[in-house]
Design a protein around this motif. Structure first.
Motif, PDB file in Angstrom:
ATOM      1  N   LEU A1146     -51.597  17.855   0.165  1.00 39.56           N
ATOM      2  CA  LEU A1146     -51.429  17.181  -1.116  1.00 39.56           C
ATOM      3  C   LEU A1146     -52.795  16.889  -1.735  1.00 39.56           C
ATOM      4  CD1 LEU A1146     -49.203  15.930  -2.956  1.00 39.56           C
ATOM      5  CD2 LEU A1146     -49.678  13.770  -1.836  1.00 39.56           C
ATOM      6  N   PHE A1147     -52.965  17.300  -3.009  1.00 40.20           N
ATOM      7  CA  PHE A1147     -54.163  16.994  -3.777  1.00 40.20           C
ATOM      8  C   PHE A1147     -53.813  15.927  -4.799  1.00 40.20           C
ATOM      9  CE2 PHE A1147     -55.352  21.085  -2.138  1.00 40.20           C
ATOM     10  CZ  PHE A1147     -56.720  20.976  -1.928  1.00 40.20           C
ATOM     11  N   LEU A1148     -54.057  14.679  -4.483  1.00 41.09           N
ATOM     12  CA  LEU A1148     -53.704  13.603  -5.410  1.00 41.09           C
ATOM     13  C   LEU A1148     -54.565  13.648  -6.665  1.00 41.09           C
ATOM     14  CD1 LEU A1148     -53.217  10.633  -2.939  1.00 41.09           C
ATOM     15  CD2 LEU A1148     -51.454  11.898  -4.154  1.00 41.09           C
ATOM     16  N   GLU A1149     -55.856  14.021  -6.497  1.00 38.69           N
ATOM     17  CA  GLU A1149     -56.730  14.022  -7.662  1.00 38.69           C
ATOM     18  C   GLU A1149     -56.303  15.067  -8.694  1.00 38.69           C
ATOM     19  OE1 GLU A1149     -58.758  16.316  -4.295  1.00 38.69           O
ATOM     20  OE2 GLU A1149     -57.578  14.497  -4.578  1.00 38.69           O
ATOM     21  N   ARG A1150     -55.571  16.069  -8.264  1.00 36.21           N
ATOM     22  CA  ARG A1150     -55.099  17.095  -9.198  1.00 36.21           C
ATOM     23  C   ARG A1150     -53.588  17.095  -9.348  1.00 36.21           C
ATOM     24  NH1 ARG A1150     -58.880  22.326  -7.674  1.00 36.21           N
ATOM     25  NH2 ARG A1150     -60.893  21.268  -7.930  1.00 36.21           N
ATOM     26  N   GLY A1151     -52.932  16.219  -8.584  1.00 38.23           N
ATOM     27  CA  GLY A1151     -51.485  16.155  -8.692  1.00 38.23           C
ATOM     28  C   GLY A1151     -50.802  17.407  -8.219  1.00 38.23           C
ATOM     29  N   GLN A1152     -51.360  18.028  -7.155  1.00 33.93           N
ATOM     30  CA  GLN A1152     -50.824  19.290  -6.647  1.00 33.93           C
ATOM     31  C   GLN A1152     -50.392  19.144  -5.193  1.00 33.93           C
ATOM     32  OE1 GLN A1152     -53.791  22.328  -7.132  1.00 33.93           O
ATOM     33  NE2 GLN A1152     -53.793  22.218  -9.379  1.00 33.93           N
ATOM     34  N   LEU A1153     -49.417  19.921  -4.857  1.00 33.44           N
ATOM     35  CA  LEU A1153     -48.936  20.013  -3.474  1.00 33.44           C
ATOM     36  C   LEU A1153     -48.925  21.482  -3.085  1.00 33.44           C
ATOM     37  CD1 LEU A1153     -47.681  18.388  -1.082  1.00 33.44           C
ATOM     38  CD2 LEU A1153     -45.455  18.998  -2.005  1.00 33.44           C
ATOM     39  N   TRP A1154     -49.647  21.808  -1.995  1.00 32.21           N
ATOM     40  CA  TRP A1154     -49.713  23.189  -1.511  1.00 32.21           C
ATOM     41  C   TRP A1154     -48.817  23.288  -0.284  1.00 32.21           C
ATOM     42  CZ3 TRP A1154     -54.063  26.850  -2.610  1.00 32.21           C
ATOM     43  CH2 TRP A1154     -54.805  26.458  -3.730  1.00 32.21           C
ATOM     44  N   THR A1155     -48.004  24.323  -0.224  1.00 32.72           N
ATOM     45  CA  THR A1155     -47.114  24.536   0.920  1.00 32.72           C
ATOM     46  C   THR A1155     -47.234  25.976   1.394  1.00 32.72           C
ATOM     47  OG1 THR A1155     -45.217  25.176  -0.438  1.00 32.72           O
ATOM     48  CG2 THR A1155     -45.466  22.825   0.064  1.00 32.72           C
ATOM     49  N   SER A1156     -46.868  26.165   2.662  1.00 30.22           N
ATOM     50  CA  SER A1156     -46.827  27.508   3.241  1.00 30.22           C
ATOM     51  C   SER A1156     -45.567  27.640   4.091  1.00 30.22           C
ATOM     52  CB  SER A1156     -48.064  27.758   4.106  1.00 30.22           C
ATOM     53  OG  SER A1156     -48.090  26.854   5.206  1.00 30.22           O
ATOM     54  N   CYS A1157     -45.168  28.870   4.346  1.00 31.13           N
ATOM     55  CA  CYS A1157     -43.971  29.145   5.144  1.00 31.13           C
ATOM     56  C   CYS A1157     -44.332  30.056   6.305  1.00 31.13           C
ATOM     57  CB  CYS A1157     -42.891  29.800   4.283  1.00 31.13           C
ATOM     58  SG  CYS A1157     -42.259  28.723   2.988  1.00 31.13           S
ATOM     59  N   SER A1158     -43.572  29.926   7.391  1.00 35.47           N
ATOM     60  CA  SER A1158     -43.899  30.620   8.634  1.00 35.47           C
ATOM     61  C   SER A1158     -43.705  32.127   8.546  1.00 35.47           C
ATOM     62  CB  SER A1158     -43.065  30.056   9.788  1.00 35.47           C
ATOM     63  OG  SER A1158     -41.687  30.147   9.468  1.00 35.47           O
ATOM     64  N   ASP A1159     -42.847  32.601   7.630  1.00 30.71           N
ATOM     65  CA  ASP A1159     -42.587  34.037   7.528  1.00 30.71           C
ATOM     66  C   ASP A1159     -42.832  34.555   6.118  1.00 30.71           C
ATOM     67  OD1 ASP A1159     -41.729  34.491  10.241  1.00 30.71           O
ATOM     68  OD2 ASP A1159     -39.913  33.373   9.744  1.00 30.71           O
ATOM     69  N   SER A1160     -43.741  33.940   5.415  1.00 28.12           N
ATOM     70  CA  SER A1160     -44.021  34.358   4.047  1.00 28.12           C
ATOM     71  C   SER A1160     -45.515  34.594   3.879  1.00 28.12           C
ATOM     72  CB  SER A1160     -43.552  33.288   3.048  1.00 28.12           C
ATOM     73  OG  SER A1160     -43.980  33.588   1.739  1.00 28.12           O
ATOM     74  N   ASP A1161     -45.873  35.520   2.992  1.00 32.82           N
ATOM     75  CA  ASP A1161     -47.277  35.826   2.740  1.00 32.82           C
ATOM     76  C   ASP A1161     -47.796  35.122   1.494  1.00 32.82           C
ATOM     77  OD1 ASP A1161     -45.897  37.206   0.856  1.00 32.82           O
ATOM     78  OD2 ASP A1161     -46.891  39.133   1.155  1.00 32.82           O
ATOM     79  N   GLU A1162     -47.133  34.031   1.101  1.00 28.50           N
ATOM     80  CA  GLU A1162     -47.516  33.334  -0.112  1.00 28.50           C
ATOM     81  C   GLU A1162     -47.768  31.851   0.154  1.00 28.50           C
ATOM     82  OE1 GLU A1162     -45.206  35.824  -3.614  1.00 28.50           O
ATOM     83  OE2 GLU A1162     -44.289  34.019  -2.795  1.00 28.50           O
ATOM     84  N   LEU A1163     -48.717  31.300  -0.619  1.00 29.72           N
ATOM     85  CA  LEU A1163     -48.879  29.857  -0.705  1.00 29.72           C
ATOM     86  C   LEU A1163     -48.270  29.404  -2.019  1.00 29.72           C
ATOM     87  CD1 LEU A1163     -52.602  29.379   0.442  1.00 29.72           C
ATOM     88  CD2 LEU A1163     -50.541  29.364   1.845  1.00 29.72           C
ATOM     89  N   CYS A1164     -47.475  28.348  -1.961  1.00 31.20           N
ATOM     90  CA  CYS A1164     -46.813  27.837  -3.154  1.00 31.20           C
ATOM     91  C   CYS A1164     -47.498  26.554  -3.609  1.00 31.20           C
ATOM     92  CB  CYS A1164     -45.332  27.579  -2.886  1.00 31.20           C
ATOM     93  SG  CYS A1164     -44.397  29.072  -2.508  1.00 31.20           S
ATOM     94  N   LEU A1165     -47.792  26.464  -4.926  1.00 31.58           N
ATOM     95  CA  LEU A1165     -48.402  25.272  -5.510  1.00 31.58           C
ATOM     96  C   LEU A1165     -47.369  24.574  -6.383  1.00 31.58           C
ATOM     97  CD1 LEU A1165     -50.886  27.189  -4.797  1.00 31.58           C
ATOM     98  CD2 LEU A1165     -52.130  25.928  -6.569  1.00 31.58           C
ATOM     99  N   TRP A1166     -47.225  23.257  -6.159  1.00 25.89           N
ATOM    100  CA  TRP A1166     -46.221  22.463  -6.873  1.00 25.89           C
ATOM    101  C   TRP A1166     -46.918  21.329  -7.599  1.00 25.89           C
ATOM    102  CZ3 TRP A1166     -40.950  23.652  -5.149  1.00 25.89           C
ATOM    103  CH2 TRP A1166     -40.904  24.520  -4.051  1.00 25.89           C
ATOM    104  N   HIS A1167     -46.350  20.944  -8.749  1.00 25.82           N
ATOM    105  CA  HIS A1167     -46.782  19.725  -9.422  1.00 25.82           C
ATOM    106  C   HIS A1167     -46.135  18.537  -8.723  1.00 25.82           C
ATOM    107  CE1 HIS A1167     -49.107  21.348 -12.671  1.00 25.82           C
ATOM    108  NE2 HIS A1167     -48.121  22.153 -13.067  1.00 25.82           N
ATOM    109  N   CYS A1168     -46.898  17.505  -8.443  1.00 27.19           N
ATOM    110  CA  CYS A1168     -46.346  16.348  -7.735  1.00 27.19           C
ATOM    111  C   CYS A1168     -45.232  15.673  -8.532  1.00 27.19           C
ATOM    112  CB  CYS A1168     -47.459  15.333  -7.441  1.00 27.19           C
ATOM    113  SG  CYS A1168     -48.632  15.891  -6.198  1.00 27.19           S
TER     114      CYS A1168
END
Length: 1263
Positions: A1146-1168
């Motif tokens: 979680l990036f509070l200063e930017r209001g972002q949440l980064w997630t990853s999955c065990s079988d995926s080749d992508e990082l997902c960025l979410w707005h908090c």
């Protein structure tokens, strides 16, 4: 339950003397003769707990004192009791006495038949003159080796102008010699003003039975017996008995040479007899020597005092340690051969055959260190206090004397422990822990010639065999702790502690140039450690190595031995005192209960005054209070105390007593348990532990023996590992292939014998290599010669080709000189050419170096093929080590080379070179599967280390933790350098010194299940979560686990997952797989809050700005009360896949949440503020799944799995993503298996750990 209660101070109090009839006869004889009369003493009184009456006692079965007699086997002895009162100080005694018959219940391990003789070992004398009151000390040992200790005082008795004595013997399970002597001294004060009565002795014994024994640690118990304050010192640990005697007594009686001779006789299990004219000295001096050899233990008959009637014990054919009066010295020496006779009074050691002792000397280095350290001891108390005035308070003077003695005892124990460690420190290098084998022959080969007689005898003893068991069981005793500290110091002072270096050779050569270097230069033990102090690491250390200001660590050279001279200046640990209340006057039930109640109140006050961070002292108070509550039948209160004890120090947790308490709970008490969550958890733990099947620990020790039957591959692996030649399974498999070329896949025992013999002969030959000082000047301090050819002709002249781990050089004949051929990293080409000579073609080895135009050529003749293989392998290993920045590749290449040499020497056939080529692993990899390391990886990678270095095969790195160093450093606090903690499979934790990246602890065992997470707290604790549902707390100073949190244990299939950072004030969270989340108070280790989440599997929790985020089947934001606030689910395109969130940042200063999955080749960025769908995705090229992710500065480091460049296997990749541009900056490839763990080291480095196909840790620099 009584059987499980720890015994109190008193086990029994026995009065011994002459019966009434014998006294009358002696009086009549005394009137008619002036000869000295000797009477047969008898038991007159026996006082054993319990002493209080049982009115109003419940039927719970809980005893009212510290006695365990009620449930013991005992015998009933019918005796006639005659109580004779001694006279007052100035008048005649009375003849009052009565004969009665009673039943006396005696504990099973007290032998009343032999006790009278031991109370009066010189006989009960009737004299015309009074004798002073005298003390002596006894030790009783049963057939199982359990000891009981006694202190005896002779009380004079006067009747009809004749004097005799009674003996009062206080018996205890604990060796409190000084304390019991003080207790009897207080009783003597009372007896001087009144006669000896049974009630007075019984009251005295009853008071002692109320005194609890302090648990191991630094809490002493004090009680007032008037006129003296009596102190019971605690044991240092469970394995070490309490030290309550003056350990310097032998230093006052013997010189250093004699002390070492006595220790030698004990270690060699000789028949040892002490002599003295003072009975008290016999036991005290013998007990001192038992402390001197700790942690080794004497395991044979031990009778420090023999009465005149027991002298025939000395005829026993087995080893023993006994004591006799000096009057019997000549008799004993004449009657029995092969005895070691020790005269305490004269300070001499002799044998029954001669005035000298035919015993091997203690190893010279150990003896020299001991003698030096002994000279530094201040043994005279008067010299310490000569500047002080006269004291007026006897208890204050005794306290000062006791403190001085405790400090001196501490110093003496350090000196004697250092002696034992110096004797046996090298034993660990010849142990195979997996197969529990000790290679005694190889150990003896490493000893100095003069020390061999000592070691040959000691290695055959029961004492040493038990010592080996403890080492193989990795017992954390005093030896292990001191060995660990000194071993770390030695490694810090030498480049490679496992083999001699040029620096050592130069030291020896310059000190005595006339003596040929009889030193092993290339000890062919291929289980080589890493190169300890690389120049690269000196530049990239995270912190400057902290050198302690206190303590001396001197590396000294004796012959071919290298020894760390230890001289620790560690002060004794601070001691706390718990003073008991005054004893109740009448020995009745309600007074005793009030007494226990007052102690419970005092302990409660003491607990409230102890700061929470002093968990060691808290644990001791909880132990004592739980004990007192048990005696008061307050079972639930006792269990509560033991629950708190379990959290603070599991080492002193009374498991059997707690089980007995749980079994004795009544129905109404069980109903209260339901309202007491912590007790419910403790009871659940006790019951589940009872249901577990106890596995008998493997306790055998084998000596290495050559095989006698054919071996298939599996058995061959075991035999090679046992021999200590090599441990790595993959290498042994290649060796198996080499030795079975062209035949059935099994090893003939004769082939194994020849191979093993050649290997060891090569080691011996390496000892005779001689390098002149002019040659050694050209080599690095840490270089060693591993292979030396015969004299050959080269284009640089005639000489011998030498191979070290870094280079090849020519040792020229005639006047010895040094010509460098090449360093392995500078080689460009190696090949064999043939030079014509008459009708022959002579093979020669050509080596082309990048730094010289001229090609080096050597006519190695028949050895040319072997040298070609070896040089190519070292070249390939050096290349891979440089490319991958992994020094172990070079070490493994050296291992392969040494094995090639042994295979060729063993087989001696045409196929020998082909067989040896099976071991050329790196040369084959270089040509068959060349792996090019990307430029980006080379620029970012700093170093690689191997946590599985001491294991047969690589293991998965599950978790990594970096703990910073401590600037405020003291020797008592342990090493202050930063550390890297690495969790491997099976609960194994390996610790590296992050200042040098050298392995500091190769095995801290934490349970036996997989470890999921680690968290460093307060610089002195590491919390480790395991899949066995337990949180283990490691003390970083002692590297031991004394605390466990089992609150997650109630949950089925639960596990501890990553803990969030510390919360103010000193709180942290933990979670388990079924959704339970617990908030801990770190000061008290109590549960502050607990709530349950509904989920299939809770993976991790993290705290951001006071908000708790949980990673499960989705990601959930929780309110402070634990209820879900918002939930984020997998993106739609991922829901059809069998995947789940693996990590979040979680990036509070930017209001972002980064997630990853065990079988995926992508990082997902979410707005908090909008968790419905990700606003951006970052694609990771050639990634098959994300395993871990951390934030370092403005970067996201992502540990992944991905295909290798050849697409044949899985490899590990690390992606560095910029948080501003949301793009992949770097793609790093340094692991040959998936990356499983990441951690940051102060933002300067990132460390990555991989799965078991690779098992390495890579150290990356952060830009």
């Amino acid at each position: 339950m009584a059987d499980h209660l720890p015994s109190g101070l008193l086990e029994a109090c026995v009065v011994v003397g002459a019966s009434g009839d014998k006294l009358k006869d002696s009086l009549q004889q005394g009137n008619s003769t002036t000869d000295l009369l000797i009477l047969d003493p008898e038991v007159l009184q026996v006082h054993v707990p319990p002493f209080v009456t049982k009115e109003n006692a419940d039927e719970s079965g809980v005893p009212r004192t510290f006695s365990r007699v009620q449930c013991r086997r005992s015998f009933i002895k019918k005796k006639e009791r005659l109580v004779v009162a001694p006279s007052g100080p100035g008048g005649a005694g009375s003849s009052e006495g009565a004969t009665v018959t009673e039943d006396v219940s005696v504990p099973k391990d007290i032998d009343l038949m032999a006790l009278p003789q031991l109370c009066f070992p010189g006989g009960l004398q009737v004299t015309n003159e009074p004798k002073e009151e005298r003390f002596h000390f006894l030790v009783f040992t049963d057939v199982f080796g359990n000891q009981t200790h006694g202190v005896v005082v002779h009380v004079k008795c006067f009747r009809s102008d004749l004097y005799t004595a009674f003996a009062i013997c206080v018996i205890s399970k604990h060796p409190y010699y000084n304390a019991l002597k003080d207790c009897l001294s207080c009783l003597l004060v009372q007896l001087r003003t009144c006669r000896l009565s049974e009630e007075r002795v019984k009251e005295f014994a009853a008071k002692l039975s109320l005194v609890p024994i302090p648990p191991p640690g630094q809490l002493h118990v004090v009680f007032n017996l008037r006129p003296l304050m009596i102190v019971l010192p605690s044991r240092e640990d469970k394995e070490h008995p309490a030290v309550d005697l003056d350990l310097h007594l032998p230093f006052l009686c013997f010189r250093s040479k004699q002390i070492l001779q006595i220790i030698t006789g004990i270690l060699m299990e000789q028949r040892v007899v002490f002599f003295s004219a003072d009975w008290a000295r016999l036991t005290l001096v013998a007990e001192c020597f038992m402390f001197y050899i700790h942690p080794l233990h004497w395991q044979h008959p031990y009778v420090p005092i023999l009465s005149a009637q027991m002298l025939d014990f000395i005829m026993a054919p087995t080893a023993f340690l006994m004591g006799c009066h000096l009057n019997h010295f000549e008799e004993v020496a004449a009657e029995t051969d092969d005895l070691i006779l020790i005269n305490i009074d004269d300070g001499t050691v002799s044998s029954s055959c001669s005035e000298t002792v035919d015993l091997p000397d203690v190893p010279f280095v150990s003896a020299e260190c001991f003698t030096k350290r002994r000279k530094g001891l201040q043994l005279q108390y008067d010299l310490e206090v000569c500047h002080q005035g006269a004291g007026t308070d006897v208890n204050e003077m005794r306290m000062l004397r006791r403190q001085w003695q405790q400090n001196l005892n501490w110093e003496i124990q350090k000196v004697t422990l250092e002696l034992i460690v110096n004797m046996f420190r090298d034993v660990s290098g010849h142990l195979n822990y997996e197969h529990r084998v000790f290679n005694s022959e190889e150990f003896l080969k490493t000893r100095e010639l003069a020390d061999l007689p000592f070691y040959r005898k000691v290695l055959e003893t029961h004492i040493f065999h038990s010592f080996l068991k403890d080492r193989l069981n990795r017992k954390m005793d005093a030896f292990t702790l001191l060995f660990y500290v000194s071993d770390v110091r030695m490694k810090a002072m030498t480049d490679n502690p496992r083999r001699p270096t040029m620096q050592e050779m130069a030291r020896k050569y310059s000190s005595n140039p006339e003596i040929r270097l009889n030193k092993r230069l290339g000890m062919s033990l291929p289980n080589l450690g890493e190169e300890r102090h690389l120049n690269l690491l000196r530049q990239t250390s995270l912190k400057k190595t902290i050198i302690p200001e206190s303590g001396e660590y001197t590396l000294r050279k004796y012959g071919s031995k290298r020894v760390l001279w230890l001289s620790f200046k560690i002060p004794p640990k601070p001691v706390k005192i718990f003073k008991l209340t005054e004893f109740p006057p009448p020995m009745v039930h309600h007074h005793v209960q009030n007494y226990y109640g007052e102690l419970i109140i005092l302990l409660g006050k003491a607990i409230s005054c102890v700061p929470p961070e002093d968990s060691t002292l808290l644990a001791r108070y909880f132990y004592l209070r739980g004990f007192m509550n048990t005696l008061c039948s307050k079972r639930l209160d006792a269990l509560s105390d033991f629950q708190n004890l379990y959290k603070t120090d599991i080492e002193i947790f009374p498991t059997d007593l707690v089980k007995a308490l749980v079994d004795s709970l009544q129905k109404d008490e069980f109903s209260q348990v339901d309202r007491w969550p912590e007790l419910k958890r403790l009871i659940f733990k006790v019951k589940t532990d009872n249901e577990m099947v106890l596995v008998q620990a493997d306790d055998h020790v084998k000596k290495f023996q050559l095989p006698k039957t054919h071996m298939l591959q599996e058995d061959f692996v075991k035999r090679i590992q046992e021999s200590g030649i090599v441990k790595d399974v993959a290498t042994i498999h290649r060796l198996f292939e080499a030795l079975t070329v062209g035949q059935q896949k099994q090893i003939d025992p004769e082939v194994f014998r020849v191979f093993y013999t050649f290997w060891k002969e090569t080691e011996v030959e390496a000892q005779d290599v001689h390098l002149p000082a002019e040659v050694m000047e050209h080599l690095d301090n840490n270089e060693c010669v591993y292979k030396l050819s015969c004299s050959v002709k080269t284009n640089q002249g005639v000489g011998k080709i030498a191979m070290t781990q870094k280079r090849l050089f020519l040792l020229t004949d005639g006047r010895p000189g040094f010509i460098e051929i090449t360093k392995f990293r500078d080689i460009k080409e190696v090949k064999i050419s043939f030079a014509p000579f008459l009708l022959l073609r002579i093979p020669s080895l050509k080596i082309k170096c990048s730094l010289r135009k001229e090609v080096f050529e050597a006519n190695l003749k028949s050895a040319c093929d072997l040298w070609n293989l070896m040089v190519r392998e070292m070249w390939a290993g050096r290349t891979m080590a440089d490319d991958h920045k992994d020094p172990q590749y070079m070490q493994q290449a050296l291992t392969n080379v040494l094995l090639m040499d042994a295979v060729v020497g063993c087989l001696q056939t045409q196929k020998a070179i082909f067989a040896a080529s099976k071991l050329a692993y790196f040369d084959r990899v270089k040509h068959e599967v060349p792996v090019m390391v990307p430029k980006t990886t080379l620029e970012t990678l700093k170093h690689k280390i191997n946590p599985s270095l001491d294991l047969p095969a690589p293991q998965t790195v599950h978790v990594l933790l970096y703990t910073p160093g401590q600037l405020s450093y003291s020797e008592a606090d342990g090493d202050g350098n930063p550390k890297l903690w690495c969790a491997l499979s099976g609960g194994r934790v390996v610790v590296f010194d992050a200042a040098s990246w050298s392995m500091q602890q190769n095995c801290v065992q934490v349970g036996s299940s997989q470890l999921n997470c680690m968290l460093g707290l307060d610089q002195d604790q590491v919390w480790i979560g395991s899949q066995d549902s337990i949180i283990y707390i490691i003390d970083t100073r002692s590297m031991s686990c004394n605390k466990q949190l089992t609150e997650h244990r109630l949950l089925h299939g639960s596990c501890f997952n990553p803990t969030v950072p510390l919360l103010p004030p000193r709180q942290t969270y933990s979670c388990s797989a079924d959704g339970t989340v617990i908030l801990w108070d770190l000061s008290t280790l109590k549960v502050k809050k607990q709530f349950q989440l509904t989920c299939d599997r809770l993976m991790s929790i993290q705290l951001f700005n006071g908000t708790l985020w949980c990673c499960k089947d989705g990601i959930v934001e929780l309110r402070k009360n634990g209820t879900p606030h918002r939930k984020m689910t997998l993106p739609e395109d991922l829901r059809s896949m069998s995947t789940e969130f693996s990590s979040l940042i979680l990036f509070l200063e930017r209001g972002q949440l980064w997630t990853s999955c065990s079988d995926s080749d992508e990082l997902c960025l979410w707005h908090c503020k909008d968790l419905t769908k990700p606003f951006l995705r970052v694609r990771l090229q050639n990634c098959t799944g994300v395993n871990c992710m951390i934030k370092v500065k403005n970067q996201i480091w992502v540990g992944c799995s991905g295909p290798s460049p050849d697409q044949c296997r899985m490899s590990g990749k690390i992606y560095i993503v910029d948080t501003e541009s949301h793009s992949v900056e770097k793609e790093l490839m340094a692991h040959t298996d998936s990356v499983q763990a990441l951690c940051s080291a102060e933002g300067r480095y990132v460390l990555s750990g991989s799965a078991c196909q690779d098992g390495k840790i890579a150290i990356w620099k952060v830009e």
